[in-house]
Design a protein around this motif. Structure first.
Motif, PDB file in Angstrom:
ATOM      1  N   VAL A 106      14.943 -12.401  31.429  1.00 35.79           N
ATOM      2  CA  VAL A 106      13.859 -12.862  30.562  1.00 35.79           C
ATOM      3  C   VAL A 106      12.861 -11.724  30.644  1.00 35.79           C
ATOM      4  N   SER A 107      12.707 -11.014  29.538  1.00 36.32           N
ATOM      5  CA  SER A 107      11.825  -9.848  29.536  1.00 36.32           C
ATOM      6  C   SER A 107      10.619 -10.118  28.649  1.00 36.32           C
ATOM      7  N   TYR A 108       9.516  -9.515  29.034  1.00 37.50           N
ATOM      8  CA  TYR A 108       8.290  -9.738  28.271  1.00 37.50           C
ATOM      9  C   TYR A 108       7.432  -8.486  28.258  1.00 37.50           C
ATOM     10  N   GLY A 109       6.588  -8.441  27.243  1.00 38.36           N
ATOM     11  CA  GLY A 109       5.677  -7.318  27.087  1.00 38.36           C
ATOM     12  C   GLY A 109       5.012  -7.369  25.738  1.00 38.36           C
ATOM     13  N   GLY A 110       4.795  -6.203  25.175  1.00 36.91           N
ATOM     14  CA  GLY A 110       4.166  -6.082  23.863  1.00 36.91           C
ATOM     15  C   GLY A 110       5.191  -6.226  22.760  1.00 36.91           C
ATOM     16  N   PRO A 111       5.167  -5.337  21.789  1.00 38.33           N
ATOM     17  CA  PRO A 111       6.057  -5.489  20.632  1.00 38.33           C
ATOM     18  C   PRO A 111       7.542  -5.416  20.977  1.00 38.33           C
ATOM     19  N   ALA A 112       7.918  -4.689  22.029  1.00 35.50           N
ATOM     20  CA  ALA A 112       9.337  -4.569  22.404  1.00 35.50           C
ATOM     21  C   ALA A 112       9.801  -5.711  23.302  1.00 35.50           C
ATOM     22  N   GLY A 113       8.894  -6.565  23.725  1.00 37.61           N
ATOM     23  CA  GLY A 113       9.275  -7.734  24.515  1.00 37.61           C
ATOM     24  C   GLY A 113       9.955  -7.413  25.834  1.00 37.61           C
ATOM     25  N   GLY A 114       9.686  -6.251  26.388  1.00 38.71           N
ATOM     26  CA  GLY A 114      10.268  -5.884  27.673  1.00 38.71           C
ATOM     27  C   GLY A 114      11.677  -5.331  27.609  1.00 38.71           C
ATOM     28  N   THR A 115      12.211  -5.152  26.408  1.00 39.37           N
ATOM     29  CA  THR A 115      13.611  -4.723  26.289  1.00 39.37           C
ATOM     30  C   THR A 115      13.852  -3.315  26.833  1.00 39.37           C
ATOM     31  N   ARG A 116      12.857  -2.464  26.793  1.00 35.86           N
ATOM     32  CA  ARG A 116      13.051  -1.112  27.326  1.00 35.86           C
ATOM     33  C   ARG A 116      13.208  -1.151  28.848  1.00 35.86           C
ATOM     34  N   ALA A 117      12.516  -2.072  29.512  1.00 32.16           N
ATOM     35  CA  ALA A 117      12.680  -2.242  30.957  1.00 32.16           C
ATOM     36  C   ALA A 117      14.102  -2.685  31.275  1.00 32.16           C
ATOM     37  N   VAL A 118      14.606  -3.618  30.490  1.00 32.33           N
ATOM     38  CA  VAL A 118      15.970  -4.118  30.697  1.00 32.33           C
ATOM     39  C   VAL A 118      16.983  -2.997  30.500  1.00 32.33           C
ATOM     40  N   GLN A 119      16.834  -2.246  29.434  1.00 34.75           N
ATOM     41  CA  GLN A 119      17.783  -1.169  29.170  1.00 34.75           C
ATOM     42  C   GLN A 119      17.719  -0.075  30.230  1.00 34.75           C
ATOM     43  N   MET A 120      16.555   0.129  30.797  1.00 35.06           N
ATOM     44  CA  MET A 120      16.400   1.134  31.848  1.00 35.06           C
ATOM     45  C   MET A 120      17.135   0.722  33.117  1.00 35.06           C
ATOM     46  N   VAL A 121      17.103  -0.549  33.452  1.00 28.51           N
ATOM     47  CA  VAL A 121      17.660  -0.994  34.730  1.00 28.51           C
ATOM     48  C   VAL A 121      19.162  -1.305  34.655  1.00 28.51           C
ATOM     49  N   LYS A 122      19.703  -1.521  33.461  1.00 25.22           N
ATOM     50  CA  LYS A 122      21.124  -1.876  33.356  1.00 25.22           C
ATOM     51  C   LYS A 122      22.072  -0.847  33.971  1.00 25.22           C
ATOM     52  N   PRO A 123      21.891   0.458  33.770  1.00 18.52           N
ATOM     53  CA  PRO A 123      22.811   1.402  34.437  1.00 18.52           C
ATOM     54  C   PRO A 123      22.775   1.286  35.963  1.00 18.52           C
ATOM     55  N   MET A 124      21.618   0.991  36.495  1.00 20.81           N
ATOM     56  CA  MET A 124      21.490   0.808  37.940  1.00 20.81           C
ATOM     57  C   MET A 124      22.272  -0.428  38.389  1.00 20.81           C
ATOM     58  N   LEU A 125      22.205  -1.490  37.604  1.00 20.85           N
ATOM     59  CA  LEU A 125      22.941  -2.717  37.934  1.00 20.85           C
ATOM     60  C   LEU A 125      24.440  -2.475  37.912  1.00 20.85           C
ATOM     61  N   VAL A 126      24.894  -1.720  36.942  1.00 16.18           N
ATOM     62  CA  VAL A 126      26.323  -1.388  36.860  1.00 16.18           C
ATOM     63  C   VAL A 126      26.734  -0.577  38.089  1.00 16.18           C
ATOM     64  N   ALA A 127      25.890   0.359  38.518  1.00 14.38           N
ATOM     65  CA  ALA A 127      26.190   1.148  39.716  1.00 14.38           C
ATOM     66  C   ALA A 127      26.270   0.265  40.954  1.00 14.38           C
ATOM     67  N   LEU A 128      25.533  -0.839  40.950  1.00 13.01           N
ATOM     68  CA  LEU A 128      25.565  -1.797  42.063  1.00 13.01           C
ATOM     69  C   LEU A 128      26.708  -2.817  41.901  1.00 13.01           C
ATOM     70  N   LYS A 129      27.547  -2.610  40.901  1.00  8.96           N
ATOM     71  CA  LYS A 129      28.699  -3.458  40.594  1.00  8.96           C
ATOM     72  C   LYS A 129      28.299  -4.865  40.160  1.00  8.96           C
ATOM     73  N   MET A 130      27.114  -4.981  39.569  1.00  2.00           N
ATOM     74  CA  MET A 130      26.693  -6.259  38.994  1.00  2.00           C
ATOM     75  C   MET A 130      27.207  -6.338  37.563  1.00  2.00           C
ATOM     76  N   MET A 131      27.180  -7.529  37.005  1.00  5.31           N
ATOM     77  CA  MET A 131      27.613  -7.728  35.627  1.00  5.31           C
ATOM     78  C   MET A 131      26.411  -8.137  34.782  1.00  5.31           C
ATOM     79  N   PRO A 132      25.726  -7.154  34.147  1.00  4.35           N
ATOM     80  CA  PRO A 132      24.607  -7.501  33.278  1.00  4.35           C
ATOM     81  C   PRO A 132      25.127  -8.164  31.992  1.00  4.35           C
ATOM     82  N   LEU A 133      24.596  -9.315  31.674  1.00  2.00           N
ATOM     83  CA  LEU A 133      25.026 -10.057  30.501  1.00  2.00           C
ATOM     84  C   LEU A 133      24.163  -9.709  29.298  1.00  2.00           C
ATOM     85  N   ASN A 134      24.765  -9.833  28.121  1.00  2.00           N
ATOM     86  CA  ASN A 134      24.008  -9.614  26.882  1.00  2.00           C
ATOM     87  C   ASN A 134      23.058 -10.757  26.590  1.00  2.00           C
ATOM     88  N   GLU A 135      23.440 -11.953  26.975  1.00  2.00           N
ATOM     89  CA  GLU A 135      22.601 -13.128  26.691  1.00  2.00           C
ATOM     90  C   GLU A 135      21.331 -13.050  27.533  1.00  2.00           C
TER      91      GLU A 135
END
Length: 181
Positions: A106-135
């Motif tokens: 659940v991301s929040y912010g200004g006009p982008a709604g926090g989506t840039r934060a989510v996109q920034m952290v997803k590669p790190m999650l993959v490196a940690l062998k987590m499964m980031p969901l699209n939903e």
């Protein structure tokens, strides 16, 4: 998991709303974890987390908390077009405890709604062998949806996305359990 640790943080009503939706979903034994309460200092373990040779009690508690969880929803703001340092720091403390677990946002912010934060952290999650969901749930201009009583009033679309997010987590969680054995 609420990731903002700032004094006077404005997004905590979204953490509470997300937690209520998780409990109402019925597919989880939900627990609200607030990084401000966890109080992790800037990463301070002398050994690499992959070794699991933790020396500090705060790390041992954090390890046990994350190890016991099967899935995560990170409720995160966006700071300067990126993820908040508190989230990056919390992830950096551990390696094995995160692996093979689904995560959504659940991301929040200004006009982008926090989506840039989510996109920034997803590669790190993959490196940690987590499964980031699209939903996920995005809340642009989030302050406009929080009333004077500090209650978040979601749109119909955000409610729909929250249900889809928890449904997806409920499908992925048992599917990944076997990989952790």
């Amino acid at each position: 998991m609420g990731v903002s640790t700032r004094p006077n943080r404005a997004g905590f009503p979204l953490v509470q709303w997300t937690f209520e939706r998780a409990k109402a979903h019925g597919g989880f034994d939900a627990e609200l974890v607030d990084l401000r309460d966890v109080g992790l200092p800037l990463f301070d373990e002398p050994n690499h987390p992959r070794l699991r040779q933790y020396e500090h009690e705060h790390t041992k508690r954090w390890s046990a908390k994350i190890d016991a969880a099967d899935a995560f929803v990170f409720v995160t703001p966006e700071y300067n077009h990126g993820a908040p340092p508190s989230l990056i720091n919390a992830l950096d403390y551990l390696v094995h405890e995160w692996a093979y677990k689904p995560v959504s946002f659940v991301s929040y912010g200004g006009p982008a709604g926090g989506t840039r934060a989510v996109q920034m952290v997803k590669p790190m999650l993959v490196a940690l062998k987590m499964m980031p969901l699209n939903e996920s749930v995005m809340v642009p201009f989030f302050a406009n949806s929080i009333d004077v009583h500090q209650v978040f009033s979601p749109s119909e679309l955000q409610e729909t996305h929250a249900k889809m997010m928890f449904d997806a987590l409920a499908k992925w969680t048992p599917a990944l359990v076997g990989l952790r054995a």
